[in-house]
Design an enzyme around this catalytic site. Sequence first.
Site, PDB file in Angstrom:
ATOM      1  N   LYS A  14       0.839  -1.215   0.000  1.00 44.39           N
ATOM      2  CA  LYS A  14       0.000   0.000   0.000  1.00 44.39           C
ATOM      3  C   LYS A  14       0.867   1.256   0.000  1.00 44.39           C
ATOM      4  O   LYS A  14       0.676   2.175  -0.800  1.00 44.39           O
ATOM      5  CB  LYS A  14      -0.921   0.028   1.244  1.00 44.39           C
ATOM      6  CG  LYS A  14      -1.773  -1.206   1.426  1.00 44.39           C
ATOM      7  CD  LYS A  14      -2.628  -1.138   2.673  1.00 44.39           C
ATOM      8  CE  LYS A  14      -1.871  -1.139   3.990  1.00 44.39           C
ATOM      9  NZ  LYS A  14      -1.150  -2.398   4.297  1.00 44.39           N
ATOM     10  N   ARG A  89      -9.756   0.303   9.136  1.00 47.37           N
ATOM     11  CA  ARG A  89      -9.296  -1.071   9.404  1.00 47.37           C
ATOM     12  C   ARG A  89     -10.269  -1.853  10.250  1.00 47.37           C
ATOM     13  O   ARG A  89      -9.999  -3.026  10.554  1.00 47.37           O
ATOM     14  CB  ARG A  89      -7.978  -1.022  10.183  1.00 47.37           C
ATOM     15  CG  ARG A  89      -6.758  -0.852   9.337  1.00 47.37           C
ATOM     16  CD  ARG A  89      -5.672  -0.375  10.246  1.00 47.37           C
ATOM     17  NE  ARG A  89      -4.549  -1.250  10.214  1.00 47.37           N
ATOM     18  CZ  ARG A  89      -3.384  -0.900   9.641  1.00 47.37           C
ATOM     19  NH1 ARG A  89      -3.236   0.267   9.084  1.00 47.37           N
ATOM     20  NH2 ARG A  89      -2.395  -1.723   9.663  1.00 47.37           N
ATOM     21  N   ARG A 128      11.859  -5.729   4.410  1.00 39.64           N
ATOM     22  CA  ARG A 128      11.643  -4.271   4.279  1.00 39.64           C
ATOM     23  C   ARG A 128      12.677  -3.491   5.074  1.00 39.64           C
ATOM     24  O   ARG A 128      13.009  -3.825   6.215  1.00 39.64           O
ATOM     25  CB  ARG A 128      10.245  -3.900   4.765  1.00 39.64           C
ATOM     26  CG  ARG A 128      10.058  -2.378   4.797  1.00 39.64           C
ATOM     27  CD  ARG A 128       8.628  -1.944   4.904  1.00 39.64           C
ATOM     28  NE  ARG A 128       7.953  -2.495   6.055  1.00 39.64           N
ATOM     29  CZ  ARG A 128       6.637  -2.409   6.249  1.00 39.64           C
ATOM     30  NH1 ARG A 128       5.871  -1.802   5.364  1.00 39.64           N
ATOM     31  NH2 ARG A 128       6.090  -2.949   7.318  1.00 39.64           N
ATOM     32  N   ARG A 161      11.755  -1.686  10.530  1.00 50.71           N
ATOM     33  CA  ARG A 161      10.677  -1.153  11.371  1.00 50.71           C
ATOM     34  C   ARG A 161      10.522  -2.064  12.582  1.00 50.71           C
ATOM     35  O   ARG A 161      10.550  -3.285  12.425  1.00 50.71           O
ATOM     36  CB  ARG A 161       9.374  -1.120  10.556  1.00 50.71           C
ATOM     37  CG  ARG A 161       8.726   0.247  10.529  1.00 50.71           C
ATOM     38  CD  ARG A 161       7.624   0.321   9.509  1.00 50.71           C
ATOM     39  NE  ARG A 161       6.418  -0.378   9.919  1.00 50.71           N
ATOM     40  CZ  ARG A 161       5.291  -0.366   9.222  1.00 50.71           C
ATOM     41  NH1 ARG A 161       5.209   0.306   8.099  1.00 50.71           N
ATOM     42  NH2 ARG A 161       4.233  -1.016   9.646  1.00 50.71           N
ATOM     43  N   ARG A 172       0.262  -9.025  13.632  1.00 50.86           N
ATOM     44  CA  ARG A 172      -0.381  -8.056  12.725  1.00 50.86           C
ATOM     45  C   ARG A 172      -1.213  -8.771  11.662  1.00 50.86           C
ATOM     46  O   ARG A 172      -2.302  -8.325  11.314  1.00 50.86           O
ATOM     47  CB  ARG A 172       0.692  -7.175  12.058  1.00 50.86           C
ATOM     48  CG  ARG A 172       1.274  -6.155  13.020  1.00 50.86           C
ATOM     49  CD  ARG A 172       2.587  -5.601  12.530  1.00 50.86           C
ATOM     50  NE  ARG A 172       2.477  -4.888  11.272  1.00 50.86           N
ATOM     51  CZ  ARG A 172       3.472  -4.732  10.403  1.00 50.86           C
ATOM     52  NH1 ARG A 172       4.673  -5.239  10.663  1.00 50.86           N
ATOM     53  NH2 ARG A 172       3.289  -4.068   9.302  1.00 50.86           N
TER      54      ARG A 172
HETATM   55  P1  AP5 Z   1       4.905  -1.599   1.825  1.00 53.64           P
HETATM   56  O1  AP5 Z   1       4.462  -0.774   0.668  1.00 53.64           O
HETATM   57  O2  AP5 Z   1       5.731  -0.970   2.871  1.00 53.64           O
HETATM   58  O3  AP5 Z   1       3.642  -2.384   2.444  1.00 53.64           O
HETATM   59  P2  AP5 Z   1       2.349  -1.822   3.203  1.00 53.64           P
HETATM   60  O4  AP5 Z   1       1.164  -2.451   2.561  1.00 53.64           O
HETATM   61  O5  AP5 Z   1       2.387  -0.347   3.293  1.00 53.64           O
HETATM   62  O6  AP5 Z   1       2.564  -2.542   4.595  1.00 53.64           O
HETATM   63  P3  AP5 Z   1       2.609  -1.932   6.083  1.00 53.64           P
HETATM   64  O7  AP5 Z   1       3.387  -2.924   6.903  1.00 53.64           O
HETATM   65  O8  AP5 Z   1       3.051  -0.522   6.102  1.00 53.64           O
HETATM   66  O9  AP5 Z   1       1.107  -2.013   6.443  1.00 53.64           O
HETATM   67  P4  AP5 Z   1       0.496  -2.025   7.850  1.00 53.64           P
HETATM   68  O10 AP5 Z   1      -0.899  -1.891   7.482  1.00 53.64           O
HETATM   69  O11 AP5 Z   1       0.793  -3.176   8.709  1.00 53.64           O
HETATM   70  O12 AP5 Z   1       1.285  -0.856   8.611  1.00 53.64           O
HETATM   71  P5  AP5 Z   1       0.850   0.614   8.978  1.00 53.64           P
HETATM   72  O13 AP5 Z   1       2.054   1.450   8.929  1.00 53.64           O
HETATM   73  O14 AP5 Z   1      -0.337   1.017   8.205  1.00 53.64           O
HETATM   74  O15 AP5 Z   1       5.693  -2.863   1.195  1.00 53.64           O
HETATM   75  C1  AP5 Z   1       6.255  -3.864   2.043  1.00 53.64           C
HETATM   76  C2  AP5 Z   1       7.610  -4.308   1.483  1.00 53.64           C
HETATM   77  O16 AP5 Z   1       7.408  -4.960   0.228  1.00 53.64           O
HETATM   78  C3  AP5 Z   1       8.590  -3.145   1.196  1.00 53.64           C
HETATM   79  O17 AP5 Z   1       9.869  -3.567   1.516  1.00 53.64           O
HETATM   80  C4  AP5 Z   1       8.464  -2.912  -0.333  1.00 53.64           C
HETATM   81  O18 AP5 Z   1       9.684  -2.448  -0.860  1.00 53.64           O
HETATM   82  C5  AP5 Z   1       8.129  -4.310  -0.838  1.00 53.64           C
HETATM   83  N1  AP5 Z   1       7.226  -4.308  -1.984  1.00 53.64           N
HETATM   84  C6  AP5 Z   1       6.096  -3.590  -2.129  1.00 53.64           C
HETATM   85  N2  AP5 Z   1       5.486  -3.866  -3.298  1.00 53.64           N
HETATM   86  C7  AP5 Z   1       6.249  -4.828  -3.899  1.00 53.64           C
HETATM   87  C8  AP5 Z   1       6.133  -5.544  -5.110  1.00 53.64           C
HETATM   88  N3  AP5 Z   1       5.125  -5.384  -5.954  1.00 53.64           N
HETATM   89  N4  AP5 Z   1       7.077  -6.461  -5.399  1.00 53.64           N
HETATM   90  C9  AP5 Z   1       8.097  -6.670  -4.567  1.00 53.64           C
HETATM   91  N5  AP5 Z   1       8.277  -6.023  -3.395  1.00 53.64           N
HETATM   92  C10 AP5 Z   1       7.352  -5.114  -3.063  1.00 53.64           C
HETATM   93  O19 AP5 Z   1       0.391   0.452  10.492  1.00 53.64           O
HETATM   94  C11 AP5 Z   1       1.302   0.179  11.532  1.00 53.64           C
HETATM   95  C12 AP5 Z   1       0.575   0.111  12.880  1.00 53.64           C
HETATM   96  O20 AP5 Z   1      -0.055   1.378  13.153  1.00 53.64           O
HETATM   97  C13 AP5 Z   1      -0.573  -0.905  12.960  1.00 53.64           C
HETATM   98  O21 AP5 Z   1      -0.101  -2.194  13.276  1.00 53.64           O
HETATM   99  C14 AP5 Z   1      -1.421  -0.288  14.076  1.00 53.64           C
HETATM  100  O22 AP5 Z   1      -0.879  -0.537  15.336  1.00 53.64           O
HETATM  101  C15 AP5 Z   1      -1.327   1.195  13.785  1.00 53.64           C
HETATM  102  N6  AP5 Z   1      -2.378   1.671  12.878  1.00 53.64           N
HETATM  103  C16 AP5 Z   1      -2.215   2.202  11.619  1.00 53.64           C
HETATM  104  N7  AP5 Z   1      -3.420   2.515  11.074  1.00 53.64           N
HETATM  105  C17 AP5 Z   1      -4.359   2.178  11.993  1.00 53.64           C
HETATM  106  C18 AP5 Z   1      -5.778   2.234  12.005  1.00 53.64           C
HETATM  107  N8  AP5 Z   1      -6.476   2.681  10.968  1.00 53.64           N
HETATM  108  N9  AP5 Z   1      -6.420   1.800  13.120  1.00 53.64           N
HETATM  109  C19 AP5 Z   1      -5.736   1.351  14.182  1.00 53.64           C
HETATM  110  N10 AP5 Z   1      -4.398   1.255  14.232  1.00 53.64           N
HETATM  111  C20 AP5 Z   1      -3.703   1.666  13.149  1.00 53.64           C
HETATM  112 MG    MG Z   2       2.711   1.051   4.855  1.00 56.36          MG
END
Ligand code: AP5
Ligand code: MG
Length: 231
Positions: A14, A89, A128, A161, A172
């Site tokens: 994402k 979410r 990552r 991270r 997660r």
């Molecule tokens: P990346 O693009 O970083 O993946 P992502 O989908 O953004 O994954 P996240 O881990 O950031 O999602 P998340 O939802 O767990 O974390 P968030 O920060 O939102 O890609 C991942 C890796 O793959 C990278 O290394 C990239 O280079 C590689 N890659 C990408 N595309 C590729 C491809 N096509 N081919 C090959 N490689 C590829 O949330 C973190 C925490 O915050 C949560 O756990 C929670 O505690 C809190 N939080 C955030 N939002 C909320 C909410 N709405 N409600 C409650 N708590 C929340």
């Molecule tokens: Mg992300």
Amino acid sequence: MEVVVLLGAPGAGKGTVAERLRQTGRFRHLSTGDLLREAVRQGTPVGQEAEAYMKRGDLVPDEVMARLVEERLRAGADSVAYLLDGYPRTLEQAEALDRILQRCRGRLPHVLFFDAPREVLRQRLAGRRVCGTCGAVYHVRNLPPRREGRCDRCGGALEQRPDDREETVERRLEVYQRQTEGLIRRYEMCGLLRRINAAQSLEGMLSDVDRHLGAAGDAGQGAGSCLPRGL
Ligand code: AP5
Ligand code: MG
């Protein structure tokens, strides 16, 4: 204001896709994970409340998230298009977003759902690396930096991270399955869901996204939320 929701499991891509779309100048990227990490770094009241949940891989309470998102969306002009990455979410968050959009007279023409099997997600999260200075995201194998351990953009040191450790990743993924996966059906039922194969190359994903967003401009007329008509 227009909001495109990016829905998908941790590691689906994402943030990576959102960053590439932001560079086209068409969208602003609003990542709730990034907002929370910044709040933790700065030690704000929201950051202090969120830190323990994030460390465990649990979700931060819905009320905190609704306030954070509404504040950000309200700060933008009417003409802004946002990529909302990581929100909603939970079902409660989806309902809160409908209300926020009503208050801000915003539209939700699409929900892009990034779909990938668990093995792909685990491999992406394990490899990552994130720049500690500018936040750019890399992958040790899939999207490596030119110089090992250093950011191409600013030369900053690349880090893992804290929530990408194996135990937290499993938590997660479990939380995603239990609390977020139900939203796929919700948005499918109101005709907003656009499914993206997230197990392919980044270029492939971007071209699928482009196709959906191109079509969305017309299909989005009158759409905007899952609220029943008349509300
Ligand atoms: P990346 O693009 O970083 O993946 P992502 O989908 O953004 O994954 P996240 O881990 O950031 O999602 P998340 O939802 O767990 O974390 P968030 O920060 O939102 O890609 C991942 C890796 O793959 C990278 O290394 C990239 O280079 C590689 N890659 C990408 N595309 C590729 C491809 N096509 N081919 C090959 N490689 C590829 O949330 C973190 C925490 O915050 C949560 O756990 C929670 O505690 C809190 N939080 C955030 N939002 C909320 C909410 N709405 N409600 C409650 N708590 C929340
Ligand atoms: Mg992300």
